[in-house]
Scaffold this motif. Structure first.
Motif, PDB file in Angstrom:
ATOM      1  N   ALA A 109      -8.247   6.297   8.025  1.00  0.00           N
ATOM      2  CA  ALA A 109      -8.006   5.066   8.017  1.00  0.00           C
ATOM      3  C   ALA A 109      -7.786   3.995   6.932  1.00  0.00           C
ATOM      4  N   MET A 110      -7.987   4.719   6.042  1.00  0.00           N
ATOM      5  CA  MET A 110      -8.309   3.626   5.019  1.00  0.00           C
ATOM      6  C   MET A 110      -7.247   4.029   3.906  1.00  0.00           C
ATOM      7  N   ALA A 111      -5.991   3.688   3.612  1.00  0.00           N
ATOM      8  CA  ALA A 111      -4.922   3.678   3.116  1.00  0.00           C
ATOM      9  C   ALA A 111      -4.323   2.867   2.413  1.00  0.00           C
ATOM     10  N   PHE A 112      -3.517   2.597   0.925  1.00  0.00           N
ATOM     11  CA  PHE A 112      -3.065   1.285   1.358  1.00  0.00           C
ATOM     12  C   PHE A 112      -1.044   1.601   1.702  1.00  0.00           C
ATOM     13  N   GLU A 113      -0.698   0.598   2.177  1.00  0.00           N
ATOM     14  CA  GLU A 113       0.401   0.692   2.892  1.00  0.00           C
ATOM     15  C   GLU A 113       1.462  -0.224   2.184  1.00  0.00           C
ATOM     16  N   LEU A 114       2.760  -0.191   2.543  1.00  0.00           N
ATOM     17  CA  LEU A 114       3.586  -0.982   1.945  1.00  0.00           C
ATOM     18  C   LEU A 114       4.048  -1.674   3.483  1.00  0.00           C
ATOM     19  N   ARG A 115       4.727  -3.117   4.128  1.00  0.00           N
ATOM     20  CA  ARG A 115       4.710  -3.134   5.256  1.00  0.00           C
ATOM     21  C   ARG A 115       5.825  -4.727   5.081  1.00  0.00           C
ATOM     22  N   THR A 143       7.135  -8.239   6.910  1.00  0.00           N
ATOM     23  CA  THR A 143       6.194  -8.953   7.886  1.00  0.00           C
ATOM     24  C   THR A 143       7.309 -10.084   7.754  1.00  0.00           C
ATOM     25  N   ASP A 144       7.411 -11.432   8.425  1.00  0.00           N
ATOM     26  CA  ASP A 144       7.506 -12.538   8.568  1.00  0.00           C
ATOM     27  C   ASP A 144       7.755 -13.799   7.671  1.00  0.00           C
ATOM     28  N   ALA A 145       6.041 -13.122   6.288  1.00  0.00           N
ATOM     29  CA  ALA A 145       6.132 -13.059   5.341  1.00  0.00           C
ATOM     30  C   ALA A 145       6.467 -13.196   3.791  1.00  0.00           C
ATOM     31  N   GLY A 146       7.119 -11.672   4.692  1.00  0.00           N
ATOM     32  CA  GLY A 146       8.180 -10.496   3.486  1.00  0.00           C
ATOM     33  C   GLY A 146       6.555  -9.348   3.482  1.00  0.00           C
ATOM     34  N   TRP A 147       8.008  -8.722   2.222  1.00  0.00           N
ATOM     35  CA  TRP A 147       7.423  -7.698   1.998  1.00  0.00           C
ATOM     36  C   TRP A 147       6.014  -8.014   1.071  1.00  0.00           C
ATOM     37  N   SER A 148       4.759  -6.820   1.679  1.00  0.00           N
ATOM     38  CA  SER A 148       3.523  -6.667   0.458  1.00  0.00           C
ATOM     39  C   SER A 148       3.016  -5.633   0.810  1.00  0.00           C
ATOM     40  N   VAL A 149       2.575  -5.245  -0.165  1.00  0.00           N
ATOM     41  CA  VAL A 149       1.312  -3.589  -0.133  1.00  0.00           C
ATOM     42  C   VAL A 149      -0.062  -4.725   0.252  1.00  0.00           C
ATOM     43  N   VAL A 150      -0.604  -3.489   1.456  1.00  0.00           N
ATOM     44  CA  VAL A 150      -1.728  -3.992   1.392  1.00  0.00           C
ATOM     45  C   VAL A 150      -2.831  -2.958   1.361  1.00  0.00           C
ATOM     46  N   PHE A 151      -4.154  -3.237   1.717  1.00  0.00           N
ATOM     47  CA  PHE A 151      -5.605  -2.186   1.412  1.00  0.00           C
ATOM     48  C   PHE A 151      -5.998  -1.870   3.312  1.00  0.00           C
ATOM     49  N   LYS A 156     -10.691  -2.806   8.656  1.00  0.00           N
ATOM     50  CA  LYS A 156      -9.802  -3.976   7.931  1.00  0.00           C
ATOM     51  C   LYS A 156      -9.502  -4.363   6.955  1.00  0.00           C
ATOM     52  N   THR A 157      -8.095  -5.322   7.511  1.00  0.00           N
ATOM     53  CA  THR A 157      -6.969  -4.752   5.948  1.00  0.00           C
ATOM     54  C   THR A 157      -7.273  -6.271   4.891  1.00  0.00           C
ATOM     55  N   LEU A 158      -7.059  -5.553   3.301  1.00  0.00           N
ATOM     56  CA  LEU A 158      -7.244  -6.294   2.439  1.00  0.00           C
ATOM     57  C   LEU A 158      -5.881  -6.851   2.513  1.00  0.00           C
ATOM     58  N   HIS A 159      -5.731  -8.015   1.909  1.00  0.00           N
ATOM     59  CA  HIS A 159      -4.438  -8.578   1.569  1.00  0.00           C
ATOM     60  C   HIS A 159      -4.347  -8.711   0.006  1.00  0.00           C
ATOM     61  N   ASP A 160      -3.603  -9.733  -0.350  1.00  0.00           N
ATOM     62  CA  ASP A 160      -3.475  -9.919  -1.752  1.00  0.00           C
ATOM     63  C   ASP A 160      -5.069 -10.945  -2.137  1.00  0.00           C
ATOM     64  N   ALA A 161      -5.016 -11.076  -1.716  1.00  0.00           N
ATOM     65  CA  ALA A 161      -5.784 -13.175  -1.870  1.00  0.00           C
ATOM     66  C   ALA A 161      -7.484 -11.969  -2.059  1.00  0.00           C
ATOM     67  N   ASP A 162      -7.945 -11.030  -1.561  1.00  0.00           N
ATOM     68  CA  ASP A 162      -8.813 -10.016  -1.577  1.00  0.00           C
ATOM     69  C   ASP A 162      -8.789  -8.939  -2.419  1.00  0.00           C
ATOM     70  N   LEU A 163      -7.715  -8.857  -2.951  1.00  0.00           N
ATOM     71  CA  LEU A 163      -7.725  -6.683  -3.887  1.00  0.00           C
ATOM     72  C   LEU A 163      -8.421  -7.874  -5.464  1.00  0.00           C
ATOM     73  N   PRO A 164      -8.784  -6.950  -5.546  1.00  0.00           N
ATOM     74  CA  PRO A 164      -9.090  -7.454  -7.303  1.00  0.00           C
ATOM     75  C   PRO A 164      -8.185  -8.020  -8.082  1.00  0.00           C
ATOM     76  N   ALA A 198     -14.272  -5.423  -4.263  1.00  0.00           N
ATOM     77  CA  ALA A 198     -12.921  -5.269  -3.305  1.00  0.00           C
ATOM     78  C   ALA A 198     -13.819  -5.266  -1.501  1.00  0.00           C
ATOM     79  N   TYR A 199     -14.686  -4.229  -1.735  1.00  0.00           N
ATOM     80  CA  TYR A 199     -15.584  -4.734  -0.188  1.00  0.00           C
ATOM     81  C   TYR A 199     -16.022  -5.599  -0.181  1.00  0.00           C
ATOM     82  N   THR A 200     -16.905  -6.209  -1.515  1.00  0.00           N
ATOM     83  CA  THR A 200     -17.911  -7.467  -1.137  1.00  0.00           C
ATOM     84  C   THR A 200     -17.290  -8.880  -0.913  1.00  0.00           C
ATOM     85  N   THR A 201     -15.354  -8.850  -0.888  1.00  0.00           N
ATOM     86  CA  THR A 201     -15.355  -9.635  -1.004  1.00  0.00           C
ATOM     87  C   THR A 201     -15.039  -9.587   0.741  1.00  0.00           C
ATOM     88  N   ILE A 202     -14.951  -8.770   1.397  1.00  0.00           N
ATOM     89  CA  ILE A 202     -14.513  -8.559   2.621  1.00  0.00           C
ATOM     90  C   ILE A 202     -15.465  -9.013   3.682  1.00  0.00           C
TER      91      ILE A 202
END
Length: 500
Positions: free
Chosen positions: A361-367, A369-377, A385-393, A459-463
């Motif tokens: 279950a460790m992967a980058f995903e293109l999604r 949502t109501d907020a639009g398109w994004s890539v998350v980790f 945990k899901t790292l959204h844009d603000a969490d990405l280094p 990145a992991y420290t951020t979450i």
């Protein structure tokens, strides 16, 4: 010997036992269509019977009791294994009550493998089914292909029967998926070794569009959580488990290639043949989906034939019996419409990015949502945990270069459906995901190991997590994914095109 068949379905148990020389005393099933099919083939038309409400006093005496209580509530394929187990146990209890009251010489219950562990636990002292514990001689998980069924189908087989005699028949060669498909096409039954004069229900399954095939491929080979399956299905091995549903976009559907490079689902006859129903067996219904359901739900008749032989102290004969349905030929299934309706507005998209999926279950995903398109980790494990844009280094001096599609064009392509068999629409989100993965792969070779590991740890420290060993082992690919994800997300938020 006489046998009573409960939750009899379309006849998987009754057919095999009858071919082995046993005679039916009773068949009980609540689904009218399945009763009609069993009666058309085997000659005994039974009324619809709710086994949950059936009194053992209404069951005739017979030395053999067999049955397959509905497996839906126990199956891992049912909403990720989230079925109503208490409801499923009502049927198991109803069946075991009949066995206890009628005291047959032999009895067998079949179900999905998950029931094996459930039974072992509930039959212990204090367990919900402990009152039936003395009935059981064995609880096993068997692979039907060990008895020649052309399908890797594991099933719980529990009860009291000549287990040693049954096991002695293991080792019969199981035809491959390719051999079964070729046999159906030519009208040759490769399981029972005969050629009926007419083979019905062999219209090819639905052809898949490029997008439908790609979704199937993603679900099977690039799923963000589950292990990989082959796509298309491997013709050189027995089939994997066929199911009672065969939808166009499903991880469970068997998908086979066509000569022109497209892909399709199985026909009714191919599904039934993989279940080891003789090519002459008729499925009585006006629709294809009911016939697929009857074939896919059944216990393989070749296995029940072996069970019936074991109960007589016999083994597989040199010449297999030839089955001729009592009712002759049933009308062909009414073709179902392959018309594709427009997709709904706001259609959800979620796909792991190839090259940026690391299992567990460790992967980058293109999604979207109501907020639009994004890539998350997404990082799995016990602390998902899901790292959204603000969490990405921050990417620093690194840059991934590729062509970004306009987000509105991506949405239009996804909601309309891209049916280009060559997949040339660069604005389709699957193509965008592929381009992100390719860009990250090219970039990963340029990021030093120490920089990559530092980026992952931050990145992991951020979450609030410590970077797991798997993340550090894949630090260069993950750090490149961070860079590509930040660039894509920044582009989407700015709503502008970045060209290589």
């Amino acid at each position: 010997m006489l046998f009573s068949d409960f939750y009899a379905g379309a006849g998987g148990w009754s057919l095999g036992m009858s071919l082995a020389g046993h005679e039916p005393a009773m068949s009980a099933e609540i689904w009218r269509t399945a009763n009609a099919t069993r009666g058309f083939n085997l000659g005994s038309v039974e009324p619809e019977i709710d086994i949950r409400a059936l009194s053992p006093s209404d069951v005739p005496d017979s030395p053999i009791i067999i049955g397959s209580p509905p497996c839906t509530q126990f199956s891992y394929a049912n909403r990720g294994g989230g079925g109503d187990m208490a409801d499923g146990l009502v049927d198991v209890r109803a069946f075991l009550t009949i066995v206890r009251e009628k005291k047959p010489e032999f009895w067998v219950m079949e179900n999905v493998p998950r029931l094996s562990g459930i039974l072992r636990e509930l039959l212990l002292p204090g367990g919900e089914l402990y009152e039936f514990a003395a009935l059981f001689d064995s609880i096993d998980d068997f692979d039907m292909s060990d008895w020649g069924v052309p399908q890797r189908r594991r099933r719980c087989i529990a009860g009291r029967y000549p287990r040693g005699a049954l096991l002695a028949m293991r080792g019969r060669r199981a035809p491959t998926l390719g051999e079964v498909l070729a046999g159906v096409r030519s009208g040759r039954d490769v399981v029972w070794d005969f050629s009926p004069e007419v083979v019905t229900d062999r219209d090819p399954g639905f052809l898949l569009t490029w997008e439908e095939a790609r979704i199937n491929e993603e679900k099977k080979t690039n799923h963000p959580i589950y292990n990989d399956m082959s796509f298309p299905d491997d013709r050189n091995r027995p089939s994997r488990t066929v199911t009672a549903t065969c939808t166009k976009v499903s991880r469970e559907s068997v998908v086979v290639p066509e000569a022109d490079g497209r892909h399709r689902l199985l026909s009714v006859r191919e599904t039934a043949a993989l279940q080891s129903f003789p090519l002459s067996y008729q499925f009585v219904s006006t629709g294809r989906s009911d016939r697929i359901k009857m074939a896919g739900n059944a216990i393989p008749p070749l296995f029940t034939f072996a069970m019936g032989l074991a109960m007589k102290g016999e083994s597989f004969p040199e010449a297999m019996p030839r089955f001729v349905p009592v009712g002759g030929l049933s009308p062909e299934a009414r073709p179902e419409s392959a018309e594709r309706r427009p997709h709904r507005e706001g259609r959800a998209f979620r796909a792991a990015i190839k090259g940026l999926r690391f299992k567990s279950a460790m992967a980058f995903e293109l999604r979207n949502t109501d907020a639009g398109w994004s890539v998350v980790f997404h990082t799995g494990g016990t602390s998902s945990k899901t790292l959204h844009d603000a969490d990405l280094p921050q990417p620093g001096q690194f840059e991934a270069r590729w062509h970004f599609a306009d987000p509105e064009a991506m949405t239009r392509a996804w909601e309309a459906g891209d049916y280009d068999p060559h997949g040339s629409n660069l604005e389709h989100p699957f193509h965008v995901a592929d381009s992100i993965g390719s860009a990250a792969l090219a970039l990963s070779a340029k990021i030093p190991d120490d920089v990559a590991e530092d980026m992952v740890r931050k990145a992991y420290t951020t979450i609030g997590l410590e970077a797991p060993r798997k993340a550090l082992a894949n630090a260069r690919a993950i750090s490149a994914g961070f860079v590509a994800a930040r660039q894509f997300n920044r582009f989407i938020s700015q709503d502008r095109r970045i060209a290589a």
